[in-house]
Design a protein around this motif. Structure first.
Motif, PDB file in Angstrom:
ATOM      1  N   LEU A 193     -25.262 -42.013  19.685  1.00 21.97           N
ATOM      2  CA  LEU A 193     -25.273 -43.363  19.769  1.00 21.97           C
ATOM      3  C   LEU A 193     -24.834 -43.887  18.280  1.00 21.97           C
ATOM      4  O   LEU A 193     -24.507 -42.727  17.411  1.00 21.97           O
ATOM      5  CB  LEU A 193     -26.878 -43.553  19.243  1.00 21.97           C
ATOM      6  CG  LEU A 193     -27.764 -43.751  20.635  1.00 21.97           C
ATOM      7  CD1 LEU A 193     -29.141 -43.630  19.998  1.00 21.97           C
ATOM      8  CD2 LEU A 193     -27.627 -44.667  21.568  1.00 21.97           C
ATOM      9  N   PRO A 194     -24.531 -45.113  18.178  1.00 22.67           N
ATOM     10  CA  PRO A 194     -23.808 -45.518  16.893  1.00 22.67           C
ATOM     11  C   PRO A 194     -24.922 -44.811  15.670  1.00 22.67           C
ATOM     12  O   PRO A 194     -26.018 -44.999  15.788  1.00 22.67           O
ATOM     13  CB  PRO A 194     -23.996 -46.904  16.866  1.00 22.67           C
ATOM     14  CG  PRO A 194     -23.692 -47.239  18.141  1.00 22.67           C
ATOM     15  CD  PRO A 194     -24.329 -46.132  18.889  1.00 22.67           C
ATOM     16  N   LEU A 195     -24.419 -44.547  14.698  1.00 20.59           N
ATOM     17  CA  LEU A 195     -25.180 -44.157  13.437  1.00 20.59           C
ATOM     18  C   LEU A 195     -26.559 -45.092  13.211  1.00 20.59           C
ATOM     19  O   LEU A 195     -27.809 -44.561  12.920  1.00 20.59           O
ATOM     20  CB  LEU A 195     -24.686 -43.808  12.188  1.00 20.59           C
ATOM     21  CG  LEU A 195     -25.445 -43.079  10.879  1.00 20.59           C
ATOM     22  CD1 LEU A 195     -26.340 -42.135  11.681  1.00 20.59           C
ATOM     23  CD2 LEU A 195     -24.637 -43.070  10.012  1.00 20.59           C
ATOM     24  N   LEU A 231     -29.072 -44.784  15.872  1.00 19.28           N
ATOM     25  CA  LEU A 231     -29.728 -43.382  15.940  1.00 19.28           C
ATOM     26  C   LEU A 231     -30.789 -43.520  14.675  1.00 19.28           C
ATOM     27  O   LEU A 231     -31.970 -43.110  14.855  1.00 19.28           O
ATOM     28  CB  LEU A 231     -28.831 -42.239  15.772  1.00 19.28           C
ATOM     29  CG  LEU A 231     -29.295 -40.783  15.950  1.00 19.28           C
ATOM     30  CD1 LEU A 231     -30.015 -40.615  17.173  1.00 19.28           C
ATOM     31  CD2 LEU A 231     -28.359 -39.802  15.626  1.00 19.28           C
ATOM     32  N   GLY A 232     -30.294 -44.223  13.498  1.00 21.87           N
ATOM     33  CA  GLY A 232     -31.300 -44.323  12.611  1.00 21.87           C
ATOM     34  C   GLY A 232     -32.498 -45.091  12.855  1.00 21.87           C
ATOM     35  O   GLY A 232     -33.669 -44.962  12.294  1.00 21.87           O
ATOM     36  N   ALA A 233     -32.227 -46.286  13.708  1.00 20.45           N
ATOM     37  CA  ALA A 233     -33.606 -46.964  13.928  1.00 20.45           C
ATOM     38  C   ALA A 233     -34.333 -46.304  14.913  1.00 20.45           C
ATOM     39  O   ALA A 233     -35.561 -46.420  14.850  1.00 20.45           O
ATOM     40  CB  ALA A 233     -32.923 -48.465  14.793  1.00 20.45           C
ATOM     41  N   LEU A 234     -33.778 -45.387  15.822  1.00 15.27           N
ATOM     42  CA  LEU A 234     -34.494 -44.584  16.695  1.00 15.27           C
ATOM     43  C   LEU A 234     -35.504 -43.482  16.119  1.00 15.27           C
ATOM     44  O   LEU A 234     -36.799 -43.472  15.902  1.00 15.27           O
ATOM     45  CB  LEU A 234     -33.676 -43.694  17.884  1.00 15.27           C
ATOM     46  CG  LEU A 234     -34.596 -42.853  18.740  1.00 15.27           C
ATOM     47  CD1 LEU A 234     -35.275 -43.647  19.857  1.00 15.27           C
ATOM     48  CD2 LEU A 234     -33.509 -41.839  19.308  1.00 15.27           C
ATOM     49  N   VAL A 235     -34.843 -42.902  14.853  1.00 17.64           N
ATOM     50  CA  VAL A 235     -35.454 -42.068  14.110  1.00 17.64           C
ATOM     51  C   VAL A 235     -36.626 -42.579  13.215  1.00 17.64           C
ATOM     52  O   VAL A 235     -37.937 -42.228  13.150  1.00 17.64           O
ATOM     53  CB  VAL A 235     -34.455 -41.317  13.210  1.00 17.64           C
ATOM     54  CG1 VAL A 235     -35.185 -40.710  12.143  1.00 17.64           C
ATOM     55  CG2 VAL A 235     -33.846 -40.241  13.977  1.00 17.64           C
ATOM     56  N   GLY A 236     -36.260 -43.789  12.678  1.00 19.74           N
ATOM     57  CA  GLY A 236     -37.075 -44.551  11.759  1.00 19.74           C
ATOM     58  C   GLY A 236     -38.220 -45.142  12.871  1.00 19.74           C
ATOM     59  O   GLY A 236     -39.368 -45.327  12.102  1.00 19.74           O
ATOM     60  N   GLY A 284     -21.562 -36.307   8.682  1.00 14.11           N
ATOM     61  CA  GLY A 284     -20.910 -37.441   7.866  1.00 14.11           C
ATOM     62  C   GLY A 284     -22.199 -38.000   7.312  1.00 14.11           C
ATOM     63  O   GLY A 284     -22.882 -37.670   6.553  1.00 14.11           O
ATOM     64  N   ARG A 285     -22.211 -39.387   7.275  1.00 17.34           N
ATOM     65  CA  ARG A 285     -23.103 -40.092   6.778  1.00 17.34           C
ATOM     66  C   ARG A 285     -24.589 -39.707   7.287  1.00 17.34           C
ATOM     67  O   ARG A 285     -25.540 -40.141   6.538  1.00 17.34           O
ATOM     68  CB  ARG A 285     -22.766 -41.680   7.002  1.00 17.34           C
ATOM     69  CG  ARG A 285     -21.833 -41.941   6.123  1.00 17.34           C
ATOM     70  CD  ARG A 285     -21.510 -43.606   6.096  1.00 17.34           C
ATOM     71  NE  ARG A 285     -21.480 -43.996   7.558  1.00 17.34           N
ATOM     72  CZ  ARG A 285     -21.731 -45.435   7.913  1.00 17.34           C
ATOM     73  NH1 ARG A 285     -21.897 -46.233   6.790  1.00 17.34           N
ATOM     74  NH2 ARG A 285     -21.698 -45.695   9.076  1.00 17.34           N
ATOM     75  N   ALA A 286     -24.461 -39.396   8.424  1.00 18.56           N
ATOM     76  CA  ALA A 286     -25.928 -39.022   9.134  1.00 18.56           C
ATOM     77  C   ALA A 286     -26.577 -37.754   8.428  1.00 18.56           C
ATOM     78  O   ALA A 286     -27.868 -37.847   8.476  1.00 18.56           O
ATOM     79  CB  ALA A 286     -25.654 -38.432  10.600  1.00 18.56           C
ATOM     80  N   LEU A 287     -25.877 -37.089   7.437  1.00 18.40           N
ATOM     81  CA  LEU A 287     -26.698 -36.018   6.801  1.00 18.40           C
ATOM     82  C   LEU A 287     -27.546 -36.693   5.714  1.00 18.40           C
ATOM     83  O   LEU A 287     -28.853 -35.937   5.399  1.00 18.40           O
ATOM     84  CB  LEU A 287     -25.541 -35.344   5.630  1.00 18.40           C
ATOM     85  CG  LEU A 287     -24.753 -34.450   6.786  1.00 18.40           C
ATOM     86  CD1 LEU A 287     -23.591 -33.825   5.841  1.00 18.40           C
ATOM     87  CD2 LEU A 287     -25.194 -33.304   7.391  1.00 18.40           C
ATOM     88  N   TRP A 288     -27.573 -37.855   5.166  1.00 21.57           N
ATOM     89  CA  TRP A 288     -28.381 -38.414   4.386  1.00 21.57           C
ATOM     90  C   TRP A 288     -29.056 -39.663   5.048  1.00 21.57           C
ATOM     91  O   TRP A 288     -30.271 -40.011   4.922  1.00 21.57           O
ATOM     92  CB  TRP A 288     -27.801 -38.726   3.100  1.00 21.57           C
ATOM     93  CG  TRP A 288     -26.720 -40.074   3.031  1.00 21.57           C
ATOM     94  CD1 TRP A 288     -25.296 -39.739   3.281  1.00 21.57           C
ATOM     95  CD2 TRP A 288     -27.071 -41.247   3.313  1.00 21.57           C
ATOM     96  NE1 TRP A 288     -24.831 -40.785   3.303  1.00 21.57           N
ATOM     97  CE2 TRP A 288     -25.619 -41.815   3.301  1.00 21.57           C
ATOM     98  CE3 TRP A 288     -27.886 -42.081   3.321  1.00 21.57           C
ATOM     99  CZ2 TRP A 288     -25.330 -43.262   3.645  1.00 21.57           C
ATOM    100  CZ3 TRP A 288     -27.639 -43.425   3.523  1.00 21.57           C
ATOM    101  CH2 TRP A 288     -26.533 -43.956   3.356  1.00 21.57           C
TER     102      TRP A 288
END
Length: 194
Positions: A111-113, A116-121, A60-64
């Motif tokens: 996690l909510p996207l 997860l984006g905050a963790l990765v970032g 889904g949106r996680a791909l980008w």
């Protein structure tokens, strides 16, 4: 095809020049050297491929969104490094990112996207800091930065491919195997800093 994809991540780890991405190994300048920094260090390769893996597994949106979060906050970290800010335990933070991303793949972290984006970032800041702090004064910050962003995007694409293949296998074996490999290698990297 599945076997080839499963072997790709460990093969990347075994690059012979893996330790050359850090200071003291010659001058790094320009687009090519910026590009080579993330692709020639095992810690960066593992983390950046793992981000793509997580994105592919999530779909889904996680791909980008996950690669974009990593790239954006990595650029912020690079700015901090170029400006001379001190980021304590940056190398340990990089190694810890490898462990965290590997475990997230093993356990299918849901996690909510945004989280997860905050963790990765958040971990990307450490990677960017290393890139920025290690940029020689003679290099153009923009050109060098474009190089390491391109190298990172390439590694994300490799991980994304692995993640999409692993997601197609219904996570039975491939996703935990890839994530476990990343996590174990991350623990080894982390142990080397203590």
């Amino acid at each position: 095809m599945k076997r080839l994809a499963a072997l790709a991540l460990p093969a990347l780890v075994l690059l012979p020049q893996a330790a050359l991405a850090h200071p003291g190994h010659g001058e790094a300048a320009g687009l090519v050297h910026g590009f080579l920094h993330p692709v020639s260090g095992a810690d960066h390769v593992l983390a950046m491929v793992a981000v793509g893996l997580l994105a592919g597994l999530r779909g889904g949106r996680a791909l980008w969104a996950l690669p974009a979060s990593f790239l954006a906050l990595m650029a912020v970290g690079a700015g901090l490094g170029m400006a001379g800010f001190a980021l304590p335990l940056a190398e340990a933070g990089i190694a810890l990112s490898v462990v965290a991303f590997g475990l997230a793949a093993v356990f299918g972290l849901r996690l909510p996207l945004a989280a997860l984006g905050a963790l990765v970032g958040g971990f990307a800041v450490f990677h960017g800091y290393a890139h920025g702090a290690e940029m020689p004064e003679t290099a153009s910050g923009l050109v060098y930065g474009l190089g390491f962003l391109a190298g990172t995007a390439l590694l994300h694409a490799v991980g994304l491919g692995l993640g999409l293949v692993a997601a197609g296998t219904r996570r039975t074996v491939m996703a935990p195997m890839l994530g476990g490999t990343v996590a174990v290698l991350g623990v080894a990297l982390l142990a080397s800093h203590f």
